[in-house]
Design an enzyme around this catalytic site. Structure first.
Site, mmCIF file in Angstrom:
data_model
loop_
_atom_site.group_PDB
_atom_site.id
_atom_site.type_symbol
_atom_site.label_atom_id
_atom_site.label_comp_id
_atom_site.label_asym_id
_atom_site.label_seq_id
_atom_site.Cartn_x
_atom_site.Cartn_y
_atom_site.Cartn_z
ATOM 1 N N GLU A 1 -39.422 -17.070 56.401
ATOM 2 C CA GLU A 1 -40.782 -17.368 56.842
ATOM 3 C C GLU A 1 -40.934 -17.029 58.323
ATOM 4 O O GLU A 1 -41.993 -16.580 58.765
ATOM 5 C CB GLU A 1 -41.122 -18.845 56.605
ATOM 6 C CG GLU A 1 -42.583 -19.203 56.899
ATOM 7 C CD GLU A 1 -42.917 -19.325 58.373
ATOM 8 O OE1 GLU A 1 -44.030 -18.909 58.768
ATOM 9 O OE2 GLU A 1 -42.085 -19.816 59.153
ATOM 10 N N GLU A 2 -39.871 -17.260 59.092
ATOM 11 C CA GLU A 2 -39.968 -17.041 60.539
ATOM 12 C C GLU A 2 -40.215 -15.577 60.884
ATOM 13 O O GLU A 2 -40.664 -15.269 61.976
ATOM 14 C CB GLU A 2 -38.701 -17.549 61.247
ATOM 15 C CG GLU A 2 -38.477 -19.068 61.131
ATOM 16 C CD GLU A 2 -39.525 -19.892 61.872
ATOM 17 O OE1 GLU A 2 -40.420 -19.300 62.507
ATOM 18 O OE2 GLU A 2 -39.446 -21.129 61.799
ATOM 19 N N HIS B 1 -39.733 -24.585 67.613
ATOM 20 C CA HIS B 1 -39.142 -23.372 68.196
ATOM 21 C C HIS B 1 -38.588 -23.632 69.592
ATOM 22 O O HIS B 1 -38.489 -22.702 70.397
ATOM 23 C CB HIS B 1 -40.155 -22.210 68.235
ATOM 24 C CG HIS B 1 -40.543 -21.696 66.880
ATOM 25 N ND1 HIS B 1 -40.934 -20.401 66.643
ATOM 26 C CD2 HIS B 1 -40.587 -22.304 65.677
ATOM 27 C CE1 HIS B 1 -41.211 -20.254 65.353
ATOM 28 N NE2 HIS B 1 -41.013 -21.400 64.749
ATOM 29 N N ASP C 1 -35.532 -20.942 56.124
ATOM 30 C CA ASP C 1 -34.763 -20.280 57.188
ATOM 31 C C ASP C 1 -34.804 -21.023 58.522
ATOM 32 O O ASP C 1 -35.667 -21.855 58.773
ATOM 33 C CB ASP C 1 -35.237 -18.834 57.382
ATOM 34 C CG ASP C 1 -36.746 -18.727 57.653
ATOM 35 O OD1 ASP C 1 -37.512 -19.590 57.186
ATOM 36 O OD2 ASP C 1 -37.154 -17.765 58.331
HETATM 37 ZN ZN LIG Z 1 -41.423 -21.645 62.753
HETATM 38 ZN ZN LIG Z 2 -42.111 -23.266 60.238
#
Ligand SMILES: [Zn+2]
Ligand SMILES: [Zn+2]
Length: 389
Positions: free
Chosen positions: A136-137, A361, A78
């Site tokens: 996962e985020e 990020h 993702d």
């Molecule tokens: Zn991440």
């Molecule tokens: Zn990651």
């Protein structure tokens, strides 16, 4: 063709694949195009493919022609809600969505590893299972995939995976035993009082005063209730309450995150926070509740499997390219797979050599693609050695 030639032949396609995912990023649990590309490539390579696991997850199973163990490789797929600032030709084509954590690279590496192994199926003992995990985020994709049986059908013996990182130089691999990444638990605290005029607070129950004391008190729990040698971070990132300077609101809401490397400390803190929040609010005649929003345990790499990965990395890259870094306070729900099966989660450097590295990020996040072949080589080394190929 040798294994090395098999890898070399596929490097351009791996980079192209990564750039294609980068151009078409998708948010957690919305990775439909990504899943289609993965399924198409794995099917073409001859794997048994299952889609729609935990909404958008994909699993590819490669059965070798000889009997042996079942080894899984996990990649997360993702992207993040960010608008990309770089203007590469393969920059995100979707405003507000960006692969700013390197999961495009994880996906490309895993697909390419599956293609290389599939090409050598005749000499492959055992079964390789490639798990492509969504969300996962949100730390929310691993749990439903495990519940859907991805580790049981076929029964997986060990599981491995990698995270690309701009904290390390491209060309290096970071393998660490024991606690490697922190647990991550999101929480909401909702404080309920009784609204009224700011001139007459004694006729109201002020939820904001209670929330302020809860916020400070939670920080004190970290220092007063956990042994000093343990690592705990508690941060509140949001406070929402009120509409005007002289109105006492009914409610105040805080949202935060708790992180640590120790399972017992995590349990202890989560339990204490629940009762502390309620008790503290009561002291101010308010009521409060703490709800957990998302969470996963720390990533803890077991000794034996970590040593095996370390040896594979040294064999592939040489002693000087393999480091054992510090644990990081970031979290990853790979931890849930590693609680279910032995294995190892390691990091692969993608720091740019021409400029300063940019954190994950961030809208300026940039990957040095020289790290991708390194990740592929070590991934294949681990899979081959664990399967016995
Ligand atoms: Zn991440
Ligand atoms: Zn990651």
């Amino acid at each position: 063709m040798s294994w090395a030639d098999e890898v070399a032949k596929r490097l351009p396609s791996m980079i192209a694949l990564r750039r294609d995912f980068h151009r078409h990023p998708e948010l957690s649990f919305q990775e439909t195009r990504t899943a289609e590309v993965i399924a198409e490539r794995l099917t073409k390579a001859g794997l048994d493919v299952r889609t729609g696991i935990a909404k958008t997850g994909v699993v590819g199973v490669l059965r070798g022609d000889k009997p042996g163990k079942t080894i899984a490789w996990r990649a997360d797929i993702d992207a993040l809600p960010l608008t990309e600032m770089l203007d590469a030709p393969f920059a995100s084509g979707t405003p507000g969505v960006m692969h700013a954590c390197g999961h495009d690279g994880h996906t490309a590496i895993a697909i390419t590893a599956a293609e290389v192994l599939a090409a050598r199926r005749a000499e492959l003992p055992g079964t390789a299972v490639f798990i492509f995990q969504p969300a996962e985020e949100l730390l929310s994709g691993a749990k439903p995939m495990i519940e859907a049986g991805v580790l049981d059908n076929p029964r997986v013996d060990e599981i491995y995976g990698l995270h690309l990182t701009t904290q390390d130089k491209a060309g290096t691999v970071n393998v660490r035993r024991g606690p490697t990444m922190a647990s991550g638990d999101g929480f909401n605290v909702e404080v309920t009082g009784k609204g009224g005029h700011g001139a007459y607070p004694h006729l109201s129950i002020d939820p904001m005063t209670a929330a302020a004391h809860i916020l400070i008190g939670m920080q004190n729990l970290v220092t007063k209730e956990v042994a000093a040698k343990e690592t705990v971070v508690l941060s509140v990132g949001q406070i929402q309450a009120g509409t005007k300077n002289n109105i006492i609101p009914d409610k105040a809401v805080m949202r935060g995150t708790l992180r640590t490397f120790d399972l017992d400390v995590r349990e202890q803190m989560l339990g204490r926070l629940q009762s502390f929040v309620a008790d503290m609010a009561r002291a101010y005649r308010a009521e409060a509740r703490l709800d957990l929003t998302m969470g996963c345990p720390p990533v803890i790499n077991p000794e034996r499997e970590t040593q095996l990965v370390h040896r594979c990395a040294v064999d592939e890259l040489g002693e000087s390219a393999v480091v054992e870094g510090h644990p990081v306070m970031a979290s990853d729900d790979m931890s849930l797979f590693l609680r279910a099966r032995p294995g190892c989660y390691f990091r692969v450097g993608i720091s740019p050599t021409h400029s300063r590295s940019v954190p994950h990020h961030a809208p300026e996040f940039e990957m040095n693609e020289d790290g991708l072949p390194v990740g592929l080589r070590v991934a294949l080394g681990v899979l081959r050695s664990r399967l016995g190929a």
